[in-house]
Scaffold this motif. Structure first.
Motif, PDB file in Angstrom:
ATOM      1  N   PRO A  90       5.872  12.043  -9.238  1.00 27.06           N
ATOM      2  CA  PRO A  90       4.621  11.687 -10.122  1.00 27.06           C
ATOM      3  C   PRO A  90       4.596  11.071 -11.222  1.00 27.06           C
ATOM      4  CG  PRO A  90       4.644  14.123  -9.083  1.00 27.06           C
ATOM      5  CD  PRO A  90       6.096  13.463  -9.004  1.00 27.06           C
ATOM      6  N   ASN A 167       3.453  20.339 -10.131  1.00 20.84           N
ATOM      7  CA  ASN A 167       2.586  19.212 -10.908  1.00 20.84           C
ATOM      8  C   ASN A 167       1.194  19.255 -10.460  1.00 20.84           C
ATOM      9  OD1 ASN A 167       1.355  16.180 -10.715  1.00 20.84           O
ATOM     10  ND2 ASN A 167       2.513  16.594 -12.301  1.00 20.84           N
ATOM     11  N   GLY A 169      -1.400  17.328 -11.138  1.00 16.92           N
ATOM     12  CA  GLY A 169      -2.103  16.247 -10.773  1.00 16.92           C
ATOM     13  C   GLY A 169      -2.627  15.589 -12.051  1.00 16.92           C
ATOM     14  N   HIS A 171      -2.663  13.466 -15.281  1.00 17.26           N
ATOM     15  CA  HIS A 171      -1.852  12.304 -15.857  1.00 17.26           C
ATOM     16  C   HIS A 171      -2.142  12.490 -17.426  1.00 17.26           C
ATOM     17  CE1 HIS A 171      -0.718   8.288 -17.335  1.00 17.26           C
ATOM     18  NE2 HIS A 171      -0.048   8.070 -16.302  1.00 17.26           N
ATOM     19  N   TYR A 261      -1.527  21.832  -5.229  1.00 18.25           N
ATOM     20  CA  TYR A 261      -0.475  21.053  -6.389  1.00 18.25           C
ATOM     21  C   TYR A 261       0.586  20.330  -5.692  1.00 18.25           C
ATOM     22  CZ  TYR A 261      -3.064  24.188  -9.694  1.00 18.25           C
ATOM     23  OH  TYR A 261      -3.705  24.921 -10.425  1.00 18.25           O
ATOM     24  N   THR A 262       1.152  19.733  -6.542  1.00 19.28           N
ATOM     25  CA  THR A 262       2.659  18.934  -5.727  1.00 19.28           C
ATOM     26  C   THR A 262       3.598  19.952  -6.207  1.00 19.28           C
ATOM     27  OG1 THR A 262       1.423  16.719  -5.855  1.00 19.28           O
ATOM     28  CG2 THR A 262       3.799  16.905  -5.720  1.00 19.28           C
TER      29      THR A 262
END
Length: 269
Positions: A90, A167, A169, A171, A261-262
């Protein structure tokens, strides 16, 4: 040539002072993890760069892989190549993915075309591209200081531990992360504290960004707490981005726990 630029985590991050050039001096331990992009370099009639996976903002000319190629081509007889990047790490997540891509591009070009660029010169090239790029040239655990571009070996071996990265998401730009920071020298030497058992880190090893970003993004604090509830020996935010990580003594599958989520999880080397 195909290489796999890997991410890093920050174990502890103290922002100690603002520099005259506008950057900040930090103290941190950078530790490589297995979450990776894939970068392929092949000979072509003219230079090109393309990517798949996570969308990369900015133009091709702004990409750090492109800049790495142009920088080396200015000093060495480098043929035109096609760079193809599969982006999985990411962006703006505190994992150094873009810096890793650039550093691995430097190393791959050097090896593929037998340029015989010295280790020190590879470090110098990487430092021109970003504050943490140079770490990925040796790509091993290090105590990092100044802008994060100077480092020394650290006695820290987490081989056999299990890490889970989450993560959500978000930024978080570097400018946003630093906007609320009041630099100060830490009350302890991170290198000494990291020699203690991991269970002790929770009370001494801090990421200074958490104090300002957690109130703004409560979700980050919730993820950190959830990692501790799932048995993490230590959990924290990595860098100035939005990824949280937990270090576990044994393998742990938390992908379903953090649905939406990642999540990347795997052993540490």
């Amino acid at each position: 040539m195909l290489v796999f630029p890997n991410a890093k985590i920050n174990i502890g991050l103290n922002i100690v002072e603002k520099r005259p050039d506008g950057y900040h001096n930090i103290e941190s331990c950078f530790y490589p993890v297995g979450w990776s992009d894939a970068l392929e370099i092949t000979l072509e009639e003219r230079f090109s760069f393309e990517s798949d996976g996570i969308a990369i903002p900015g133009s091709v000319s702004d990409n750090l892989c492109t800049k790495a190629y142009q920088m080396i081509a200015a000093d060495y007889p480098l043929p035109p190549v096609k760079m193809h990047l599969l982006k999985s790490i990411p962006i703006g997540a505190g994992l150094g993915g873009g810096s890793a891509d650039a550093a691995f591009a430097i190393k791959a070009l050097n090896e593929q075309f037998d340029l015989k660029i010295s280790f020190e010169k590879q470090l110098a090239y990487a430092r021109r591209l970003g504050s943490d790029c140079a770490f990925f040239i040796p790509n091993k655990p290090a105590y990092c200081f100044e802008k994060g571009d100077l480092f020394e070996d650290i006695e820290l071996n987490l081989k056999g531990k299990w890490i889970v990265l989450v993560n959500p998401g978000l930024h978080i730009s570097t400018v946003e992360a630093y906007s609320g920071i009041v630099p100060k020298h830490g009350g302890h030497d991170l290198r000494h504290v990291l020699k203690e058992p991991i269970a002790n880190w929770k009370f001494q090893v801090k990421n200074d960004f958490e104090a300002t970003l957690f109130p703004k993004y409560p979700l980050l604090a919730e993820i950190k707490e959830a990692l501790y509830e799932q048995g993490a020996s230590y959990a924290a935010m990595s860098g100035s981005g939005s990824t949280l990580f937990g270090i576990f003594e044994q393998e742990k599958d938390l992908e379903k726990h953090f649905t939406g989520y990642t999540v990347w999880q795997g052993p540490l080397d």
